[in-house]
Design a protein around this motif. Structure first.
Motif, mmCIF file in Angstrom:
data_model
loop_
_atom_site.group_PDB
_atom_site.id
_atom_site.type_symbol
_atom_site.label_atom_id
_atom_site.label_comp_id
_atom_site.label_asym_id
_atom_site.label_seq_id
_atom_site.Cartn_x
_atom_site.Cartn_y
_atom_site.Cartn_z
ATOM 1 N N GLY A 255 62.593 20.057 20.993
ATOM 2 C CA GLY A 255 64.170 19.656 21.800
ATOM 3 C C GLY A 255 64.243 20.776 22.307
ATOM 4 O O GLY A 255 65.506 20.809 22.829
ATOM 5 N N VAL A 256 63.694 21.431 22.410
ATOM 6 C CA VAL A 256 63.903 22.817 23.359
ATOM 7 C C VAL A 256 64.067 22.948 24.368
ATOM 8 O O VAL A 256 63.629 22.138 25.541
ATOM 9 C CB VAL A 256 62.927 23.999 23.303
ATOM 10 C CG1 VAL A 256 63.519 25.172 23.675
ATOM 11 C CG2 VAL A 256 63.046 24.005 21.542
ATOM 12 N N ASP A 257 64.691 23.547 25.788
ATOM 13 C CA ASP A 257 64.975 23.099 27.082
ATOM 14 C C ASP A 257 63.441 24.503 27.743
ATOM 15 O O ASP A 257 64.087 25.325 26.851
ATOM 16 C CB ASP A 257 66.234 23.793 27.365
ATOM 17 C CG ASP A 257 66.170 23.979 29.004
ATOM 18 O OD1 ASP A 257 65.263 24.192 29.577
ATOM 19 O OD2 ASP A 257 67.024 23.827 29.463
ATOM 20 N N PRO A 258 62.717 24.432 28.027
ATOM 21 C CA PRO A 258 61.761 25.529 28.677
ATOM 22 C C PRO A 258 62.515 27.353 29.104
ATOM 23 O O PRO A 258 61.840 28.113 29.079
ATOM 24 C CB PRO A 258 60.971 25.094 28.982
ATOM 25 C CG PRO A 258 60.933 23.605 29.119
ATOM 26 C CD PRO A 258 62.288 23.163 28.814
ATOM 27 N N GLU A 259 63.453 26.737 29.560
ATOM 28 C CA GLU A 259 64.158 27.709 30.331
ATOM 29 C C GLU A 259 64.443 28.675 29.047
ATOM 30 O O GLU A 259 64.990 29.932 29.261
ATOM 31 C CB GLU A 259 65.587 27.161 31.606
ATOM 32 C CG GLU A 259 65.241 26.764 32.883
ATOM 33 C CD GLU A 259 63.798 28.032 33.057
ATOM 34 O OE1 GLU A 259 64.935 28.890 33.329
ATOM 35 O OE2 GLU A 259 62.865 27.455 33.830
ATOM 36 N N ASP A 260 64.799 28.604 27.815
ATOM 37 C CA ASP A 260 65.222 29.198 27.003
ATOM 38 C C ASP A 260 64.242 30.008 26.695
ATOM 39 O O ASP A 260 64.436 30.717 25.642
ATOM 40 C CB ASP A 260 66.049 28.006 25.786
ATOM 41 C CG ASP A 260 67.259 27.174 26.178
ATOM 42 O OD1 ASP A 260 67.777 27.994 26.906
ATOM 43 O OD2 ASP A 260 67.611 26.255 25.436
ATOM 44 N N ILE A 261 63.152 30.077 26.721
ATOM 45 C CA ILE A 261 62.085 30.708 26.318
ATOM 46 C C ILE A 261 62.075 31.739 27.059
ATOM 47 O O ILE A 261 61.691 31.823 28.302
ATOM 48 C CB ILE A 261 60.399 30.180 26.360
ATOM 49 C CG1 ILE A 261 60.584 28.757 25.225
ATOM 50 C CG2 ILE A 261 59.713 30.787 25.821
ATOM 51 C CD1 ILE A 261 59.530 27.673 25.742
ATOM 52 N N SER A 262 62.120 32.998 26.610
ATOM 53 C CA SER A 262 61.436 34.204 27.205
ATOM 54 C C SER A 262 60.491 35.121 26.958
ATOM 55 O O SER A 262 60.741 35.856 27.888
ATOM 56 C CB SER A 262 62.456 35.496 26.551
ATOM 57 O OG SER A 262 63.113 35.470 25.651
ATOM 58 N N LEU A 263 59.224 34.566 26.280
ATOM 59 C CA LEU A 263 58.541 34.883 26.610
ATOM 60 C C LEU A 263 57.500 34.001 25.482
ATOM 61 O O LEU A 263 57.343 33.292 25.191
ATOM 62 C CB LEU A 263 57.961 36.086 25.384
ATOM 63 C CG LEU A 263 57.133 37.219 25.100
ATOM 64 C CD1 LEU A 263 56.970 38.268 25.694
ATOM 65 C CD2 LEU A 263 57.418 37.904 23.029
ATOM 66 N N VAL A 264 56.295 33.756 26.413
ATOM 67 C CA VAL A 264 54.388 33.254 26.222
ATOM 68 C C VAL A 264 53.946 34.124 25.953
ATOM 69 O O VAL A 264 53.659 35.201 26.898
ATOM 70 C CB VAL A 264 54.577 32.321 27.219
ATOM 71 C CG1 VAL A 264 53.503 31.453 27.274
ATOM 72 C CG2 VAL A 264 55.996 31.075 28.083
#
Length: 300
Positions: A19-28
């Motif tokens: 249930g995560v917003d992809p915009e909350d991902i800071s590092l891939v």
């Protein structure tokens, strides 16, 4: 399907499940061990693009089959620094490998291992590096033996393009050439020392020994059974009372994806349940590098 496509599918599934917003991902962090489908290109950026993590910094991790463990270690260190500085954000770790012919013979390119295609994904967040599902990365340790890189390089001159000398990757040829000149037992001795080193480091970091009943399972890489039975299992059974788990017969070796797939399978089959406990995951990759990761389950 290519490795990056498999990784993007796994990433989309784990993001939706959490249930995560992809915009909350800071590092891939994307890891792989074999050809990614294009010659001059960044698969890490492709994964970020596919899942909508457009504010993230994508980074490729090429540490061969230890790539996922290396990515977890980098995220662990990053979140430790962010915790001290007040930073935040989520880290998405993916792996993707496809060992298709004619470029790779999944049954004959390497000694004793059958290679399986697969994509994996893991979300990590701050707070002692919490994963999704109430799991925490408590300790990570790695050990490398760069002097063994020749085992996979062989004696061919450096080539101007991939598969210049032969149309199919032949890991066996490079290893055979190395073993002709190396002292007998060189690799096996170094591997035993490395496994001992990373295990002792993570146990020391969390302040327990291998006999502690909180350690509920130990997971090996998905390597060939000869290596597991001759090296890993005897060592691990000396240190731990917990069962030693090998999932390799289900999939074969998944390149960089072994350790994340081990975690997913351990959750899926109930090996990691709702009881408080610690779980040790081992990883290894050509180069050579070995890693150990301790994950703690804390019931909600």
């Amino acid at each position: 399907m290519s490795g990056p496509e498999l990784a993007a599918q796994a990433a989309a599934a784990v993001i939706e499940s959490a249930g995560v917003d992809p915009e909350d991902i800071s590092l891939v962090l994307h890891a792989w061990s074999h050809y990614q489908g294009h010659d001059f290109w960044s698969p890490a950026h492709y994964v970020a693009h596919c899942v909508g993590a457009l504010s993230a910094m994508p980074i490729g991790i090429n540490q061969m089959c230890n790539g996922a463990a290396a990515a977890i270690e980098l995220a662990h260190d990053r979140f430790g620094r962010q915790h001290r500085s007040g930073g935040g954000g989520l880290c998405l770790i993916t792996t993707g490998d496809s060992f298709k012919s004619p470029g790779f013979d999944r049954q004959a390119s390497d000694y004793g291992s059958v290679y399986g295609d697969g994509g994996t994904a893991l979300l990590l967040g701050p707070g002692a590096v919490r994963t999704t599902g109430g799991l925490y990365v408590r300790a990570v340790a790695s050990d490398a033996a760069p002097e063994l890189e020749v085992m996979n390089r062989g004696s061919d001159p450096f080539a101007p393009a991939a598969r210049w000398y032969r149309g199919t990757v032949d890991v066996r040829d490079a290893k055979k050439r190395h073993l002709r000149t190396a002292e007998p037992g060189t690799y096996a001795d170094r591997e035993c020392r490395a496994i001992d080193t990373v295990v002792q480091r993570v146990l020391q970091e969390i302040g327990i020994d291998g006999s502690n009943s909180r350690i509920r399972a130990v997971f090996t890489p998905r390597l060939n059974s000869d290596i597991l039975e001759s090296t890993y299992r005897p060592l691990l059974q000396q240190w731990f009372r917990a069962p030693v788990v090998d999932y390799g017969a289900q999939t074969g070796h998944l390149g960089a994806g072994d350790i994340i797939c081990n975690l997913a399978d351990a959750i899926g089959d109930g090996t990691i349940d709702d009881v408080d406990g610690l779980y040790l995951f081992l990883s290894a990759g050509a180069g050579f590098t070995w890693s150990a990761i301790v994950i703690e389950k804390i019931p909600d």
